[in-house]
Design an enzyme around this catalytic site. Sequence first.
Site, PDB file in Angstrom:
ATOM      1  N   ASP A 128      -4.151 122.204  71.646  1.00  0.00           N
ATOM      2  CA  ASP A 128      -5.513 121.998  72.157  1.00  0.00           C
ATOM      3  C   ASP A 128      -6.085 120.706  71.587  1.00  0.00           C
ATOM      4  O   ASP A 128      -6.196 120.549  70.377  1.00  0.00           O
ATOM      5  CB  ASP A 128      -6.386 123.183  71.743  1.00  0.00           C
ATOM      6  CG  ASP A 128      -7.832 123.072  72.223  1.00  0.00           C
ATOM      7  OD1 ASP A 128      -8.121 122.142  73.007  1.00  0.00           O
ATOM      8  OD2 ASP A 128      -8.648 123.911  71.818  1.00  0.00           O
ATOM      9  N   HIS A 163     -11.028 131.567  71.301  1.00  0.00           N
ATOM     10  CA  HIS A 163     -10.717 130.754  70.115  1.00  0.00           C
ATOM     11  C   HIS A 163     -11.940 130.752  69.206  1.00  0.00           C
ATOM     12  O   HIS A 163     -12.942 130.102  69.498  1.00  0.00           O
ATOM     13  CB  HIS A 163     -10.348 129.337  70.579  1.00  0.00           C
ATOM     14  CG  HIS A 163     -10.069 128.376  69.493  1.00  0.00           C
ATOM     15  ND1 HIS A 163     -10.024 127.006  69.709  1.00  0.00           N
ATOM     16  CD2 HIS A 163      -9.809 128.548  68.172  1.00  0.00           C
ATOM     17  CE1 HIS A 163      -9.755 126.394  68.571  1.00  0.00           C
ATOM     18  NE2 HIS A 163      -9.621 127.306  67.623  1.00  0.00           N
ATOM     19  N   MET A 176     -13.784 129.481  66.499  1.00  0.00           N
ATOM     20  CA  MET A 176     -14.039 128.395  65.550  1.00  0.00           C
ATOM     21  C   MET A 176     -15.310 128.744  64.790  1.00  0.00           C
ATOM     22  O   MET A 176     -16.371 128.142  64.982  1.00  0.00           O
ATOM     23  CB  MET A 176     -14.164 127.056  66.286  1.00  0.00           C
ATOM     24  CG  MET A 176     -12.837 126.560  66.812  1.00  0.00           C
ATOM     25  SD  MET A 176     -12.954 124.915  67.558  1.00  0.00           S
ATOM     26  CE  MET A 176     -13.481 125.375  69.194  1.00  0.00           C
ATOM     27  N   MET A 224      -4.268 122.415  66.707  1.00  0.00           N
ATOM     28  CA  MET A 224      -5.336 121.517  67.129  1.00  0.00           C
ATOM     29  C   MET A 224      -4.843 120.069  67.045  1.00  0.00           C
ATOM     30  O   MET A 224      -4.479 119.591  65.971  1.00  0.00           O
ATOM     31  CB  MET A 224      -6.565 121.694  66.237  1.00  0.00           C
ATOM     32  CG  MET A 224      -7.241 123.055  66.338  1.00  0.00           C
ATOM     33  SD  MET A 224      -7.836 123.438  68.007  1.00  0.00           S
ATOM     34  CE  MET A 224      -8.977 122.080  68.307  1.00  0.00           C
ATOM     35  N   MET A 229     -18.038 128.587  69.007  1.00  0.00           N
ATOM     36  CA  MET A 229     -18.450 127.765  67.867  1.00  0.00           C
ATOM     37  C   MET A 229     -19.758 128.289  67.299  1.00  0.00           C
ATOM     38  O   MET A 229     -20.685 128.607  68.054  1.00  0.00           O
ATOM     39  CB  MET A 229     -18.613 126.308  68.300  1.00  0.00           C
ATOM     40  CG  MET A 229     -17.408 125.711  68.973  1.00  0.00           C
ATOM     41  SD  MET A 229     -17.732 124.004  69.495  1.00  0.00           S
ATOM     42  CE  MET A 229     -16.257 123.670  70.456  1.00  0.00           C
ATOM     43  N   HIS A 233      -9.248 129.282  78.322  1.00  0.00           N
ATOM     44  CA  HIS A 233      -9.469 129.089  76.894  1.00  0.00           C
ATOM     45  C   HIS A 233     -10.973 129.063  76.660  1.00  0.00           C
ATOM     46  O   HIS A 233     -11.694 128.264  77.271  1.00  0.00           O
ATOM     47  CB  HIS A 233      -8.834 127.772  76.445  1.00  0.00           C
ATOM     48  CG  HIS A 233      -8.812 127.586  74.969  1.00  0.00           C
ATOM     49  ND1 HIS A 233      -7.866 128.167  74.160  1.00  0.00           N
ATOM     50  CD2 HIS A 233      -9.625 126.876  74.140  1.00  0.00           C
ATOM     51  CE1 HIS A 233      -8.083 127.822  72.899  1.00  0.00           C
ATOM     52  NE2 HIS A 233      -9.154 127.055  72.863  1.00  0.00           N
ATOM     53  N   ASP A 236     -13.765 128.546  73.861  1.00  0.00           N
ATOM     54  CA  ASP A 236     -14.082 128.070  72.511  1.00  0.00           C
ATOM     55  C   ASP A 236     -15.407 128.658  72.043  1.00  0.00           C
ATOM     56  O   ASP A 236     -16.453 128.430  72.660  1.00  0.00           O
ATOM     57  CB  ASP A 236     -14.172 126.542  72.491  1.00  0.00           C
ATOM     58  CG  ASP A 236     -12.814 125.878  72.602  1.00  0.00           C
ATOM     59  OD1 ASP A 236     -11.910 126.258  71.844  1.00  0.00           O
ATOM     60  OD2 ASP A 236     -12.651 124.980  73.449  1.00  0.00           O
ATOM     61  N   SER A 252     -10.013 124.807  79.477  1.00  0.00           N
ATOM     62  CA  SER A 252     -11.070 125.160  78.533  1.00  0.00           C
ATOM     63  C   SER A 252     -12.426 125.029  79.207  1.00  0.00           C
ATOM     64  O   SER A 252     -12.818 123.942  79.647  1.00  0.00           O
ATOM     65  CB  SER A 252     -11.017 124.240  77.313  1.00  0.00           C
ATOM     66  OG  SER A 252     -12.155 124.417  76.507  1.00  0.00           O
TER      67      SER A 252
END
Length: 233
Positions: free
Chosen positions: A187, A78, A80, A149, A49, A45, A47, A20
């Site tokens: 994760d 991903h 989020m 998660m 946000m 990966h 993330d 990540s």
Amino acid sequence: MITLPVPAKYPAGKTAIAPSILSADLLNLGEKIKQAQEAGADWLHIDIMDGLFVPNLSFGPATVKAIDGFAGLAQDVHLMVENPADFIEPFIKAGASSLTLHIESKGDLKKLLEDVKAHGLKCGVSIKPDTPVKELMPFADLIDLILVMSVYPGFGGQKFLPSSPAQISAVRDIITQTGRPVWLEVDGGINAETASAAVKAGADALVAGNAVFGQSDIKKALSDIRAAAETSI
């Protein structure tokens, strides 16, 4: 865009390791990604946000586009985010290999996943630690990846929750019922110690942040996680 692979052996085969970049040194991100790729990372990966769904901000489509033009690794993005419908098109255009949406986010999740698939990408669904796994059932025949998660999302460096193996195992049962090659990715708090517990519970893909990019020797760090995972299959 680089295609996310399918599981090598169903239902649980060689474990994929996905570093990540949230935990990488952003001033040297390209070099760190290169080191992870040379160390044998299976994909990256990413993330995303929005400061609403989780109390943090991270990357945008420009980061994914830059990585797509630089590294020979698939990017599992991903999301989020509170409203994933606002993010899907920009990240598709940027070169994401797959988009993983949270089951707890807003919008018609099935329609959004179908939209992702229609653009030729893999799609996934992520669940938080307190989300009942039965909520995955309406999407089980559509998705290519389920992301469990094992921490509460929003920040890196958290510890693997003791309740995670039970949730992972329950998700593996759902995947087995579908008869489809769906990745079960985990994760949160993954390192050489917790990788074994995740894989024994049914995971075949592991996201590792600090345990890879937070170490001085990325090659050894990734190798240690892979060794722990593969002795647990």
